[in-house]
Write a protein that holds these residues in place. Structure first.
Motif, PDB file in Angstrom:
ATOM      1  N   ALA A  14       8.039  16.622  -1.877  1.00 30.04           N
ATOM      2  CA  ALA A  14       7.324  15.353  -1.702  1.00 30.04           C
ATOM      3  C   ALA A  14       7.477  14.774  -0.299  1.00 30.04           C
ATOM      4  N   VAL A  15       8.426  15.291   0.476  1.00 30.55           N
ATOM      5  CA  VAL A  15       8.765  14.692   1.769  1.00 30.55           C
ATOM      6  C   VAL A  15       7.560  14.564   2.702  1.00 30.55           C
ATOM      7  N   SER A  16       6.804  15.636   2.906  1.00 26.71           N
ATOM      8  CA  SER A  16       5.687  15.579   3.862  1.00 26.71           C
ATOM      9  C   SER A  16       4.609  14.604   3.406  1.00 26.71           C
ATOM     10  N   PHE A  17       4.366  14.516   2.103  1.00 24.06           N
ATOM     11  CA  PHE A  17       3.351  13.597   1.585  1.00 24.06           C
ATOM     12  C   PHE A  17       3.786  12.146   1.768  1.00 24.06           C
ATOM     13  N   VAL A  18       5.019  11.846   1.372  1.00 25.55           N
ATOM     14  CA  VAL A  18       5.546  10.484   1.478  1.00 25.55           C
ATOM     15  C   VAL A  18       5.629  10.061   2.941  1.00 25.55           C
ATOM     16  N   SER A  19       6.041  10.975   3.815  1.00 19.12           N
ATOM     17  CA  SER A  19       6.141  10.680   5.246  1.00 19.12           C
ATOM     18  C   SER A  19       4.785  10.387   5.875  1.00 19.12           C
ATOM     19  N   ASP A  20       3.718  10.899   5.258  1.00 18.00           N
ATOM     20  CA  ASP A  20       2.362  10.645   5.756  1.00 18.00           C
ATOM     21  C   ASP A  20       1.726   9.422   5.110  1.00 18.00           C
ATOM     22  N   GLY A  21       2.481   8.722   4.259  1.00 15.72           N
ATOM     23  CA  GLY A  21       1.976   7.491   3.659  1.00 15.72           C
ATOM     24  C   GLY A  21       1.414   7.619   2.265  1.00 15.72           C
ATOM     25  N   ALA A  22       1.558   8.783   1.642  1.00 21.25           N
ATOM     26  CA  ALA A  22       1.043   8.963   0.281  1.00 21.25           C
ATOM     27  C   ALA A  22       1.862   8.139  -0.712  1.00 21.25           C
ATOM     28  N   ASP A  23       1.206   7.724  -1.780  1.00 21.69           N
ATOM     29  CA  ASP A  23       1.915   7.069  -2.875  1.00 21.69           C
ATOM     30  C   ASP A  23       2.827   8.102  -3.539  1.00 21.69           C
ATOM     31  N   VAL A  24       3.842   7.638  -4.249  1.00 21.49           N
ATOM     32  CA  VAL A  24       4.818   8.535  -4.848  1.00 21.49           C
ATOM     33  C   VAL A  24       4.437   8.822  -6.299  1.00 21.49           C
ATOM     34  N   MET A  25       4.412  10.109  -6.621  1.00 24.84           N
ATOM     35  CA  MET A  25       4.047  10.558  -7.956  1.00 24.84           C
ATOM     36  C   MET A  25       5.313  10.965  -8.722  1.00 24.84           C
ATOM     37  N   MET A  44      10.398   6.195 -14.004  1.00 22.60           N
ATOM     38  CA  MET A  44       9.853   6.870 -12.828  1.00 22.60           C
ATOM     39  C   MET A  44       9.916   8.391 -12.877  1.00 22.60           C
ATOM     40  N   VAL A  45      10.959   8.943 -13.429  1.00 21.66           N
ATOM     41  CA  VAL A  45      11.081  10.401 -13.474  1.00 21.66           C
ATOM     42  C   VAL A  45      10.223  10.921 -14.619  1.00 21.66           C
ATOM     43  N   GLY A  46       9.415  11.943 -14.333  1.00 22.81           N
ATOM     44  CA  GLY A  46       8.554  12.474 -15.383  1.00 22.81           C
ATOM     45  C   GLY A  46       7.587  13.515 -14.856  1.00 22.81           C
ATOM     46  N   ASP A  47       6.534  13.784 -15.637  1.00 22.40           N
ATOM     47  CA  ASP A  47       5.626  14.882 -15.335  1.00 22.40           C
ATOM     48  C   ASP A  47       4.354  14.493 -14.595  1.00 22.40           C
ATOM     49  N   SER A  48       3.854  13.271 -14.771  1.00 18.17           N
ATOM     50  CA  SER A  48       2.588  12.935 -14.114  1.00 18.17           C
ATOM     51  C   SER A  48       2.458  11.432 -13.901  1.00 18.17           C
ATOM     52  N   GLY A  49       1.614  11.088 -12.952  1.00 17.76           N
ATOM     53  CA  GLY A  49       1.305   9.689 -12.693  1.00 17.76           C
ATOM     54  C   GLY A  49       1.904   9.144 -11.414  1.00 17.76           C
ATOM     55  N   LYS A  50       1.208   8.142 -10.862  1.00 23.52           N
ATOM     56  CA  LYS A  50       1.662   7.464  -9.659  1.00 23.52           C
ATOM     57  C   LYS A  50       2.631   6.365 -10.074  1.00 23.52           C
ATOM     58  N   VAL A  51       3.792   6.272  -9.401  1.00 22.03           N
ATOM     59  CA  VAL A  51       4.803   5.287  -9.792  1.00 22.03           C
ATOM     60  C   VAL A  51       5.244   4.348  -8.668  1.00 22.03           C
ATOM     61  N   VAL A  52       4.946   4.710  -7.409  1.00 23.04           N
ATOM     62  CA  VAL A  52       5.261   3.826  -6.291  1.00 23.04           C
ATOM     63  C   VAL A  52       4.085   3.836  -5.326  1.00 23.04           C
ATOM     64  N   GLU A  53       3.602   2.642  -4.993  1.00 19.12           N
ATOM     65  CA  GLU A  53       2.529   2.499  -4.012  1.00 19.12           C
ATOM     66  C   GLU A  53       3.170   2.349  -2.631  1.00 19.12           C
ATOM     67  N   SER A  54       2.792   3.200  -1.699  1.00 17.27           N
ATOM     68  CA  SER A  54       3.367   3.178  -0.353  1.00 17.27           C
ATOM     69  C   SER A  54       2.849   1.972   0.435  1.00 17.27           C
ATOM     70  N   ILE A  55       3.763   1.297   1.144  1.00 18.65           N
ATOM     71  CA  ILE A  55       3.415   0.137   1.961  1.00 18.65           C
ATOM     72  C   ILE A  55       3.681   0.414   3.441  1.00 18.65           C
ATOM     73  N   HIS A  56       4.775   1.126   3.707  1.00 14.56           N
ATOM     74  CA  HIS A  56       5.220   1.368   5.090  1.00 14.56           C
ATOM     75  C   HIS A  56       5.948   2.702   5.105  1.00 14.56           C
ATOM     76  N   ASP A 111       8.701  -4.518  -7.948  1.00 12.20           N
ATOM     77  CA  ASP A 111       9.764  -4.625  -6.944  1.00 12.20           C
ATOM     78  C   ASP A 111       9.426  -3.791  -5.725  1.00 12.20           C
ATOM     79  N   LEU A 112       9.877  -4.250  -4.558  1.00 14.26           N
ATOM     80  CA  LEU A 112       9.833  -3.403  -3.368  1.00 14.26           C
ATOM     81  C   LEU A 112      10.984  -2.414  -3.480  1.00 14.26           C
ATOM     82  N   VAL A 113      10.757  -1.169  -3.060  1.00 14.27           N
ATOM     83  CA  VAL A 113      11.778  -0.122  -3.143  1.00 14.27           C
ATOM     84  C   VAL A 113      11.787   0.693  -1.863  1.00 14.27           C
ATOM     85  N   VAL A 114      12.901   1.366  -1.598  1.00 13.93           N
ATOM     86  CA  VAL A 114      12.951   2.338  -0.505  1.00 13.93           C
ATOM     87  C   VAL A 114      12.851   3.730  -1.113  1.00 13.93           C
ATOM     88  N   ILE A 115      12.173   4.622  -0.402  1.00 18.44           N
ATOM     89  CA  ILE A 115      11.978   5.989  -0.866  1.00 18.44           C
ATOM     90  C   ILE A 115      12.737   6.904   0.082  1.00 18.44           C
TER      91      ILE A 115
END
Length: 160
Positions: free
Chosen positions: A86-97, A137-149, A112-116
């Motif tokens: 997930a690192v490259s996706f999150v680093s590019d601003g993708a939401d967390v699945m 949050m842990v599981g098989d599918s779905g978006k669980v964190v919307e990226s802000i920064h 809540d605001l969270v750090v990834i």
């Protein structure tokens, strides 16, 4: 990013920031100077701690650590950990699945605001808003964190 205004914060404002960040992330922001920066066309304001962009406000919300701030002050709570895939996706601003998450603080509540952070070294990659509680949050599918920064965005690259 064009700076609209910039000023040093009073001690009561600094105390409020330090307490809010301690409540959310379990860290003490230690610094000699706290400077508030407002931008012309950004959806957030920034607080420089000893000249570093450490804290920001999203939608006039409570203060929260930036990616750089989170890497400097090492949050103990409010952390969502992602795997190497997930690192490259999150680093590019993708939401967390869900499939990319290996661990999430169970105290996290929806909105809540969270750090990834990444799993292998614990480096913070992004800040986001939780779409579900931490224990869901842990599981098989779905978006669980919307990226802000995230690493590499305008806020991350900001320097004085």
């Amino acid at each position: 990013m064009e700076v609209k205004s910039r000023h040093h914060l009073r001690s009561d404002e600094i105390t409020a920031i330090r307490e809010a960040v301690a409540d959310h992330l379990g860290v003490d922001i230690d610094g000699d100077t706290f400077e508030f920066v407002e931008f012309v066309d950004a959806g957030y304001e920034l607080v420089l701690v000893d000249g570093d962009p450490a804290v920001f406000y999203v939608d006039d919300d409570e203060p929260f650590l930036t990616v750089r701030g989170a890497n400097d002050f090492d949050p103990e709570t409010g952390v969502v950990t992602v795997d190497a895939g997930a690192v490259s996706f999150v680093s590019d601003g993708a939401d967390v699945m869900r499939p990319g998450i290996v661990e999430a603080d169970e105290a996290i509540r929806e909105s809540d605001l969270v750090v990834i952070a990444e799993e292998s070294h614990g480096k913070v990659l992004a800040v986001g808003r939780a779409l579900v509680d931490g224990d869901e949050m842990v599981g098989d599918s779905g978006k669980v964190v919307e990226s802000i920064h995230h690493v590499g965005d305008d806020l991350y690259e900001f320097s004085v």
